[in-house]
Design an enzyme around this catalytic site. Structure first.
Site, PDB file in Angstrom:
ATOM      1  N   ASN A  18       0.870  -1.182   0.000  1.00  0.00           N
ATOM      2  CA  ASN A  18       0.000   0.000   0.000  1.00  0.00           C
ATOM      3  C   ASN A  18       0.904   1.228   0.000  1.00  0.00           C
ATOM      4  OD1 ASN A  18      -1.773   2.070   0.561  1.00  0.00           O
ATOM      5  ND2 ASN A  18      -2.281   1.378   2.643  1.00  0.00           N
ATOM      6  N   LYS A  20       0.083   4.241  -0.231  1.00  0.00           N
ATOM      7  CA  LYS A  20      -0.553   5.416   0.388  1.00  0.00           C
ATOM      8  C   LYS A  20      -0.327   6.646  -0.514  1.00  0.00           C
ATOM      9  CE  LYS A  20      -0.054   3.194   4.815  1.00  0.00           C
ATOM     10  NZ  LYS A  20       0.033   3.290   6.252  1.00  0.00           N
ATOM     11  N   HIS A 106      -9.462   1.259   5.324  1.00  0.00           N
ATOM     12  CA  HIS A 106      -8.159   1.447   5.981  1.00  0.00           C
ATOM     13  C   HIS A 106      -8.346   2.393   7.163  1.00  0.00           C
ATOM     14  CE1 HIS A 106      -4.039   2.582   6.758  1.00  0.00           C
ATOM     15  NE2 HIS A 106      -3.677   1.504   6.083  1.00  0.00           N
ATOM     16  N   GLU A 108      -6.659   4.749   8.198  1.00  0.00           N
ATOM     17  CA  GLU A 108      -6.400   6.163   7.898  1.00  0.00           C
ATOM     18  C   GLU A 108      -7.643   6.810   7.283  1.00  0.00           C
ATOM     19  OE1 GLU A 108      -2.780   5.547   5.721  1.00  0.00           O
ATOM     20  OE2 GLU A 108      -1.769   4.978   7.589  1.00  0.00           O
ATOM     21  N   GLU A 176      -5.175  -4.950  10.803  1.00  0.00           N
ATOM     22  CA  GLU A 176      -4.127  -3.955  10.987  1.00  0.00           C
ATOM     23  C   GLU A 176      -4.379  -3.198  12.288  1.00  0.00           C
ATOM     24  OE1 GLU A 176      -2.229  -2.784   6.998  1.00  0.00           O
ATOM     25  OE2 GLU A 176      -3.978  -1.515   7.255  1.00  0.00           O
ATOM     26  N   GLY A 182       2.769   2.186  10.728  1.00  0.00           N
ATOM     27  CA  GLY A 182       3.756   3.256  10.557  1.00  0.00           C
ATOM     28  C   GLY A 182       4.525   3.610  11.813  1.00  0.00           C
ATOM     29  N   SER A 221       3.574  -2.202  10.243  1.00  0.00           N
ATOM     30  CA  SER A 221       5.027  -2.266  10.470  1.00  0.00           C
ATOM     31  C   SER A 221       5.652  -3.599  10.068  1.00  0.00           C
ATOM     32  CB  SER A 221       5.350  -1.922  11.931  1.00  0.00           C
ATOM     33  OG  SER A 221       5.004  -0.575  12.205  1.00  0.00           O
TER      34      SER A 221
HETATM   35  P1  PGA Z   1       2.971   0.250   7.565  1.00  0.00           P
HETATM   36  O1  PGA Z   1       1.484   0.466   7.011  1.00  0.00           O
HETATM   37  O2  PGA Z   1       3.473  -1.048   6.965  1.00  0.00           O
HETATM   38  O3  PGA Z   1       3.739   1.447   7.087  1.00  0.00           O
HETATM   39  O4  PGA Z   1       2.865   0.166   9.046  1.00  0.00           O
HETATM   40  C1  PGA Z   1       0.603  -0.614   6.842  1.00  0.00           C
HETATM   41  C2  PGA Z   1      -0.718  -0.133   6.298  1.00  0.00           C
HETATM   42  O5  PGA Z   1      -1.195   0.932   6.707  1.00  0.00           O
HETATM   43  O6  PGA Z   1      -1.329  -0.798   5.442  1.00  0.00           O
END
Ligand code: PGA
Length: 260
Positions: A18, A20, A106, A108, A176, A182, A221
């Site tokens: 992803n 983003k 997601h 976010e 997640e 992140g 992560s």
């Molecule tokens: P990350 O993000 O691997 O940077 O923690 C995962 C995600 O949000 O899908």
């Protein structure tokens, strides 16, 4: 040991990147490197690999990935096929641009745009309507985990976000934990195992045999150094990778750690 007739067929893992809101056209060089690496003998063929770039790069990435093992996904969609919704993109448009899947729900988007479960469900239904696979994200916040609500949140989000018509072929769950995204933090393998086992049971309750075979990804992560232990957890059928998907070499490290 003989397997019983109720054993599911082995579930084919998926490693999905992803990107983003990262990536100008130059970022496609990483996808080209990944495409070349996937053609090499070292990558087991039993693994699916996908990149979900920003919408601006979907058409170009789809051209680059055509005829290869690299699949192209999107990061979000509107729930309607078309209409007066300035700035939005429908699932049909993503399909038309060359995507075969779309991430919905997601954290976010749940946190930043107030997307509640019923909106996530409508988006997942839109994906299925348009012929895309839906990657439905769920997961608890740090506060919810501290309060002992992790499994309650998973149960509520699954019940509220998953289309009744979902099948193992067209829907993928991504667990997640919000606090792991992140941050460099990850749950212990025991914690991942607990949540994934819970999700598997909930999926079977909700969708029967389709739930038994549906892929459940872990995200948050994931990086080359922790991928092997996370991907070895039972009922972890691959990974949704953010930051570490931006460099082909890192994503390849995660793919190489994937059990088949
Ligand atoms: P990350 O993000 O691997 O940077 O923690 C995962 C995600 O949000 O899908």
């Amino acid at each position: 040991m003989t397997s019983s007739r109720t054993d599911p067929a082995p579930i084919r893992p998926l490693v999905a990147g992803n990107w983003k809101m990262h990536g100008l056209k130059a970022q496609l060089a990483e996808a080209a490197t990944l495409r070349a690496a996937l053609e090499g003998a070292l990558v087991p063929h039993g693994i699916d690999v996908m990149i979900c770039p920003p919408a601006t790069l979907i058409m170009e990435l789809a051209r680059l990935a055509a005829g290869t093992r690299l699949a192209v996904g999107a990061q979000d969609c509107h729930w309607l096929p078309a209409g007066a919704h300035t700035g939005d993109i429908s699932a049909e448009m993503l399909h038309d641009a060359g995507a075969s899947a779309v991430i919905v729900g997601h954290s976010e988007r749940r946190a930043g745009y107030g997307e509640l479960d019923h909106i996530v469900k409508a988006k997942a239904e839109a994906a299925l309507r348009a012929g895309l696979a839906a990657i439905v994200c769920i997961g608890e916040t740090a506060g919810q985990r501290r309060a002992g609500l992790t499994l309650d949140v998973a149960a509520r989000q699954l019940a509220g976000s998953l289309p009744e018509a979902s099948t193992a072929a067209d829907t993928i769950i991504a667990y997640e934990p919000v606090w792991a995204i992140g941050t460099g933090l990850t749950p212990t393998t025991g914690e991942v195992a607990e949540v994934h086992a819970f999700i598997r049971t909930a999926l079977i309750d909700q969708l029967g045999v389709q739930g038994r075979e549906m892929r459940i990804l872990y995200g948050g992560s994931v990086k080359p150094s922790n991928a092997a232990e996370l991907l070895a957890v039972p009922s972890v059928n691959g990974a949704l990778v953010g930051g570490a998907s931006l460099k082909a070499v890192d994503l390849m490290g995660i793919i190489a750690a994937c059990k088949v």
